[in-house]
Design a protein around this motif. Sequence first.
Motif, PDB file in Angstrom:
ATOM      1  N   GLU A   1       0.831  -1.213   0.000  1.00 50.84           N
ATOM      2  CA  GLU A   1       0.000   0.000   0.000  1.00 50.84           C
ATOM      3  C   GLU A   1       0.863   1.260   0.000  1.00 50.84           C
ATOM      4  OE1 GLU A   1      -3.334   2.420   2.598  1.00 50.84           O
ATOM      5  OE2 GLU A   1      -2.819   0.377   3.166  1.00 50.84           O
ATOM      6  N   VAL A   2       1.957   1.243   0.769  1.00 52.69           N
ATOM      7  CA  VAL A   2       2.857   2.398   0.796  1.00 52.69           C
ATOM      8  C   VAL A   2       3.412   2.666  -0.593  1.00 52.69           C
ATOM      9  CG1 VAL A   2       5.134   3.169   1.606  1.00 52.69           C
ATOM     10  CG2 VAL A   2       3.473   2.246   3.233  1.00 52.69           C
ATOM     11  N   LEU A   3       3.846   1.632  -1.278  1.00 54.51           N
ATOM     12  CA  LEU A   3       4.411   1.793  -2.620  1.00 54.51           C
ATOM     13  C   LEU A   3       3.373   2.331  -3.598  1.00 54.51           C
ATOM     14  CD1 LEU A   3       6.498  -1.494  -2.657  1.00 54.51           C
ATOM     15  CD2 LEU A   3       7.414   0.831  -2.602  1.00 54.51           C
TER      16      LEU A   3
ATOM     17  N   ALA B   1       8.188   9.242   1.074  1.00 56.52           N
ATOM     18  CA  ALA B   1       9.546   8.921   0.654  1.00 56.52           C
ATOM     19  C   ALA B   1       9.553   8.317  -0.747  1.00 56.52           C
ATOM     20  CB  ALA B   1      10.186   7.952   1.652  1.00 56.52           C
ATOM     21  N   VAL B   2       8.602   7.427  -1.009  1.00 55.91           N
ATOM     22  CA  VAL B   2       8.487   6.821  -2.338  1.00 55.91           C
ATOM     23  C   VAL B   2       8.252   7.901  -3.386  1.00 55.91           C
ATOM     24  CG1 VAL B   2       7.062   5.298  -3.772  1.00 55.91           C
ATOM     25  CG2 VAL B   2       7.675   4.614  -1.439  1.00 55.91           C
TER      26      VAL B   2
ATOM     27  N   ALA C   1      16.844   6.999  -0.776  1.00 55.68           N
ATOM     28  CA  ALA C   1      16.346   7.786   0.335  1.00 55.68           C
ATOM     29  C   ALA C   1      17.469   7.977   1.347  1.00 55.68           C
ATOM     30  CB  ALA C   1      15.165   7.083   0.997  1.00 55.68           C
ATOM     31  N   ALA C   2      17.524   9.159   1.928  1.00 55.56           N
ATOM     32  CA  ALA C   2      18.492   9.450   2.983  1.00 55.56           C
ATOM     33  C   ALA C   2      17.730   9.967   4.196  1.00 55.56           C
ATOM     34  CB  ALA C   2      19.519  10.477   2.516  1.00 55.56           C
ATOM     35  N   TYR C   3      18.229   9.615   5.359  1.00 59.61           N
ATOM     36  CA  TYR C   3      17.617  10.032   6.607  1.00 59.61           C
ATOM     37  C   TYR C   3      18.697  10.726   7.430  1.00 59.61           C
ATOM     38  CZ  TYR C   3      14.108   6.816   4.870  1.00 59.61           C
ATOM     39  OH  TYR C   3      13.182   6.186   4.081  1.00 59.61           O
ATOM     40  N   ARG C   4      18.539  12.062   7.548  1.00 60.95           N
ATOM     41  CA  ARG C   4      19.570  12.902   8.156  1.00 60.95           C
ATOM     42  C   ARG C   4      20.911  12.706   7.448  1.00 60.95           C
ATOM     43  NH1 ARG C   4      18.298  12.680  14.710  1.00 60.95           N
ATOM     44  NH2 ARG C   4      16.142  13.438  14.549  1.00 60.95           N
ATOM     45  N   GLY C   5      20.832  12.608   6.144  1.00 61.99           N
ATOM     46  CA  GLY C   5      22.023  12.517   5.312  1.00 61.99           C
ATOM     47  C   GLY C   5      22.595  11.130   5.145  1.00 61.99           C
ATOM     48  N   ARG C   6      22.030  10.127   5.815  1.00 58.82           N
ATOM     49  CA  ARG C   6      22.565   8.769   5.738  1.00 58.82           C
ATOM     50  C   ARG C   6      21.728   7.931   4.778  1.00 58.82           C
ATOM     51  NH1 ARG C   6      23.812   4.765  10.907  1.00 58.82           N
ATOM     52  NH2 ARG C   6      24.730   3.063   9.685  1.00 58.82           N
TER      53      ARG C   6
END
Length: 206
Positions: free
Chosen positions: A42-44, A116-117, A133-138
């Motif tokens: 569903e998210v996708l 994010a998708v 995708a990056a989370y706080r640059g990671r």
Amino acid sequence: MQPSDTAPAALLLAAGEGRRLGLGPKALLPYRGRPLVEHAVEVLRSGGCARVVVVLGAGAEQVAGQAVLDGCVVVRNPDWRSGMGSSLRVGLAALSPAAPAALVALVDTPGVTAGAVARLLEAHRRGAALAAAAYRGRRAHPVLIGSGHWAEAAAGAVGDSGARGLLRAHADELELVECGDVGLPDDIDTAEAWAAWQARGRRGAD
């Protein structure tokens, strides 16, 4: 040919056994009142992926029988025990050759959101052939791989490496898309992590 065949496709890797969890296939973990694999699909779709390929492995027949995966292309990885790389290869081989890119997601990352998708798909529309995708640059998941890189991605997908080798080899081409404000990168590998996510899921369903 359907219009969805020429758009980026989602590739959901859902073959994991969840051995450390001891609760059966990860795809069937109950999350917000349904199997985790249904939540991920569903998210996708909500993020903009009209075509979703789901790779099953551990307990494949059980997952296919219990999860509602209508409209998905479901493929089985008989070599799932060898690691995530084999699931990536099986999934890439199942994609339409007309698809310009694959958005690769993992079933055990419930913090990944439709937002994010959508950001990764937008990066592709702007011309990115490789994005993550990056989370706080990671860097984390999902990862978008343009079709021109599929052969190299499959060749380098051994053990649990997935697409890491490809992304390292093309670091100068990789676009990091910040998603820390719309999601979390955590994966579910321990009973403690799963208990925490179940609590979050219950709060989100309230």
